[in-house]
Design an enzyme around this catalytic site. Structure first.
Site, short mmCIF file in Angstrom:
data_model
loop_
_atom_site.label_atom_id
_atom_site.label_comp_id
_atom_site.label_asym_id
_atom_site.label_seq_id
_atom_site.Cartn_x
_atom_site.Cartn_y
_atom_site.Cartn_z
CG ASP A 59 3.11 -10.04 -0.44
OD1 ASP A 59 3.66 -10.42 0.89
OD2 ASP A 59 2.86 -8.96 -0.98
C1 GLC Z 1 3.59 -6.34 1.75
C2 GLC Z 1 3.52 -7.80 2.60
C3 GLC Z 1 2.22 -8.06 2.59
C4 GLC Z 1 1.56 -6.54 2.20
C5 GLC Z 1 1.66 -6.00 0.42
C6 GLC Z 1 1.34 -4.81 0.97
O1 GLC Z 1 4.97 -6.69 1.03
O2 GLC Z 1 4.07 -8.96 2.69
O3 GLC Z 1 1.63 -8.14 3.51
O4 GLC Z 1 -0.45 -6.88 1.98
O5 GLC Z 1 2.98 -5.97 0.97
O6 GLC Z 1 1.48 -3.62 1.55
#
Ligand code: GLC
Length: 735
Positions: free
Chosen positions: A263
């Site tokens: 993430d």
């Molecule tokens: C965010 C989310 C994830 C998302 C990523 C990119 O913090 O937790 O679901 O796809 O970052 O935006």
């Protein structure tokens, strides 16, 4: 009539398209692995390391020297995020990237219809494909442990079996476009409070029986090409580099051959990232560098620090070779796949797919005195009340926020549907979040209104007195604390004084429909006095048209709740045991007893139960029968039950089968969903529905033996149309 004909034709086109799910010629990738090895042999160490970390906010390097393309990721589960600046979260204000916003996945789950998942995945995959993205950062399948979790609207409810069945066709649909689905957030990301650091404590049985099944189905049945690690910790290790979750379970037990993506900002350590299963690092704000410093990408944990550990011999080159193989496999499955279809973007077909899913996912919670569907005759005065009738919902909520090509509000949808046949007036009723700004995107209208709460209520109440029909549209709105990423809700109740308003409205006019727009359960102190209640989700581009179609009876609602509505927060296990949100640790003390499993165990009556949803018609169930009384362990057992449409309009019913293990050596929930069927019936039509169970459906996870066990003995199949509306029970014996 013409419009209806157009709709039917487009619907048929959509379905024809969906049936012809693009299949790659068999064996197209038969020599992919040998190609990967040949490329790997040519790569320098620097080129291999470059594959393993972001080069921009949403992309990672390919191999320019060899023509190996880059990887381009995009949010999110409900639609394709607008283009962003190279190193920013803000949208770049392009003019060619306004997408179709599909309904939130909670709505998809509420259809209980795997075909809806298939056409959803195909359509959103086409949008990603057209935008030249090869990884879609979705779907999310984290389980609803608490109704306060800010991101529940992005997920598929409280039951692992429903989430497992509904996620698989979505993944296949996305990947039929040569775009990888990146299933998230693996694992145990069930709250937003302290999500970057909370360490989840949960026993193995609960992990395997509740929180992992949808991910396992994604990998083993959906064939997901990517998985996203969660921010939180488990067993005191960050999930983005977690030996037990990523190496032992995902790779060794499940045979995952795709890529593990972090993430954004979920990586905290080079050595762990190198050894504990991570392939691609995104979004890191590295220590020693503040956020936003341009080109911090070389300082990522899997960038220079990783290269140095490889060059010094502290890490064997096999470590980076394995990551590079997984990443090259991703590229061959997507950007280097010569058979990929071309995709399409912002089309009417996609809008219709979204509308179809929205119409099928809306849940009729209550309909006393057949209040719905509203029959409109010339001169009928319809009063629409509530900020959610006019508030854009596709902007906001965090990373799933979208720049939609258009969005039909509930008020506009109602007006369009009734046309000149009725008078539609509007009263604000309450003021909530008047302007949503997210990543440089503004919701289209500023809804500022300086009137006092009293003025707003008295305006709405006096208007209600003159109206024939009152439609209140409220709920949550994806602003902070109201179903949004990075923060949870503070309570189960509706915000902005909506409860007082609803109480006042129903006194002024009892012909009242309440539409709750949300991705989560809310408490309803007025539930007894309001005759009709619809659960409308964040429905996307065609929201208003889908709601109007149900309200005025063009669509007979068939949605069923994918999670329980609690009368009060303490009726939920995590809250009853004060096991949420925790501090540095959060212990899932309720264990297996999540959602209806807790309600059954403690004999608590929900406000509305898991699997509940009414129809404009009625159905009768025959007595369920099994094809055998005794089932051999490697055999199956088939249940048949007749269902008849005893009403006057066509409709769909979802027959649900819950299994009870009468006596087990380890504690088990009283009953657990293990099969369901959705059937469409004309008035008077009767169908026999068949559902088959195998030993897997009877098994529990024995965490001592570390395996699934089906214990011989008595079982009961509970068959009905919700978790609390069981029509018949069939006892049988497993030999
Ligand atoms: C965010 C989310 C994830 C998302 C990523 C990119 O913090 O937790 O679901 O796809 O970052 O935006």
């Amino acid at each position: 009539m013409r419009k209806m004909l157009m709709l039917v034709i487009s619907f048929l086109a959509v379905n024809a398209m969906a049936q012809s799910l693009h299949r790659f010629p068999d064996g197209w990738d038969k020599d992919m692995e040998s190609k990967i090895e040949r490329v790997l042999e040519q790569l320098t160490l620097q080129e291999k390391v470059a594959l393993c970390h972001a080069q921009s906010k949403f992309s990672s390097a390919g191999v320019p020297r060899l023509g190996i393309p880059e990887n381009w990721m995009t949010d999110g589960p409900h639609g394709i995020r607008p283009e962003v600046l190279w190193d920013e979260w803000d949208q770049a204000s392009w003019t060619n990237d306004s997408c179709i916003a599909f309904p939130a996945l909670t709505c998809l789950a509420a259809t209980w219809n795997e075909h809806m998942s298939q056409i959803y995945g195909k359509a959103i995959g086409e949008e990603a494909r057209y935008r030249n993205k090869n990884v879609l950062l979705g779907p999310g399948v984290n389980i609803y442990r608490t109704p306060l979790n800010g991101r529940n609207f992005e997920y598929m409810g409280e039951d692992p079996f429903l989430a497992s069945r509904m996620v698989v066709p979505y993944i296949k649909g996305v990947q039929s476009n040569g775009v990888a689905a990146c299933v998230k957030h693996f694992a145990l990301n069930n709250q937003e409070i302290n999500r970057h650091g909370v360490n989840v404590i949960v026993d193995d049985r609960t992990l395997y029986e509740i929180y992992l099944p949808a991910f396992k189905a994604s990998v083993q049945e959906g064939g997901a090409w990517a998985i996203m690690g969660a921010y939180n910790k488990y067993r005191n290790q960050y999930c983005c580099h977690n030996d037990y979750l990523l190496n032992d379970i995902l790779r060794k037990e499940w045979g995952f051959d795709g890529v593990v993506v972090s993430d954004w900002g979920g990586v905290m350590d080079t050595r762990e990232a190198a050894l504990y299963g991570l392939d691609m690092e995104f979004g890191t704000w590295t220590d020693g560098l503040t956020e936003g410093l341009s080109n911090a990408y070389d300082s990522y944990y899997l960038a220079q620090p990783f290269l140095k550990m490889l060059q010094s011999g502290e890490l064997s080159e096999d470590v980076v070779n394995e990551k590079a193989r997984n990443i090259l496999r991703l590229i061959y499955r997507t950007n280097l796949n010569p058979h990929r279809p071309l995709g399409s973007f912002g089309t009417e077909e996609h809008a219709l797919v979204g509308r179809q899913i929205a119409e099928e996912g809306i849940v009729l919670l209550k309909n006393d005195k057949k209040t719905l569907p509203f029959n409109i005759s010339i001169g009928t005065h319809i009063l629409v009340v509530g900020e959610n009738a006019i508030k854009p919902m596709t902007v906001g909520g965090g990373s799933s926020s979208l720049k939609a090509k258009y969005e039909v509000s509930p008020l506009d949808g109602i007006k369009a549907r009734v046309g000149d046949n009725a008078k539609v007036t509007f009263a604000r009723g309450y003021v909530g979040d008047v302007l949503t700004v997210q990543d440089g995107l503004r919701s289209s209208t500023d809804l500022s209104d300086n009137r006092s709460k009293e003025e707003l209520i008295s305006e709405a109440v006096s208007a209600a007195k003159d109206a024939d029909v009152v439609i209140f549209v409220g709920g949550l709105n994806k602003s902070s604390g109201q179903d949004s990423e990075s923060n949870d809700r503070a309570s189960l109740g509706l915000p902005y004084g909506q409860d007082d308003l609803i109480e006042a409205l129903v006194k002024a006019n009892s012909n009242l429909l309440v539409v709750n727009i949300s991705g989560n359960a809310v408490s309803m102190p007025w539930v007894k006095s309001v005759p009709a209640i619809l659960q409308g989700w964040f429905l996307g581009t065609e929201a208003g048209n889908a709601l109007a179609s149900v309200i005025f009876g063009d669509t007979n609602p068939s949605g069923k709740l994918p999670f329980s509505f609690y009368a009060q927060l303490d009726d939920n296990g995590a809250h009853a045991l004060n096991a949420y949100p925790g501090g540095d640790d959060v212990e899932y003390k309720e264990g297996l007893f999540v959602g209806y499993r807790w309600l059954d165990k403690h004999n608590i009556k929900p406000l509305f139960s898991f699997g509940h949803g009414l129809s404009y018609t009625s159905f009768s169930f025959g007595k369920a029968i099994a094809d055998k009384k005794t089932m051999q362990i490697d055999d199956t057992i088939e249940f048949k039950v007749s269902v008849k449409n005893t009403g006057s309009v066509a409709g769909a019913e979802v027959i649900q089968l819950y299994v009870e293990d009468v006596k087990s050596s380890l504690p088990r929930p009283i009953k657990e969903l293990k099969s369901f069927r959705k059937v469409w019936l004309e008035p008077g039509e009767e169908q026999v529905v068949s559902m088959t169970l195998s030993k897997e459906d009877l098994s529990f996870f024995d965490d001592i033996k570390h395996e699934w066990v089906a214990e011989p003995g008595d079982f009961i199949a509970h068959i009905g149309n919700s978790s609390t509306n069981i029509k018949s029970k069939v006892r049988f014996v497993l030999e």
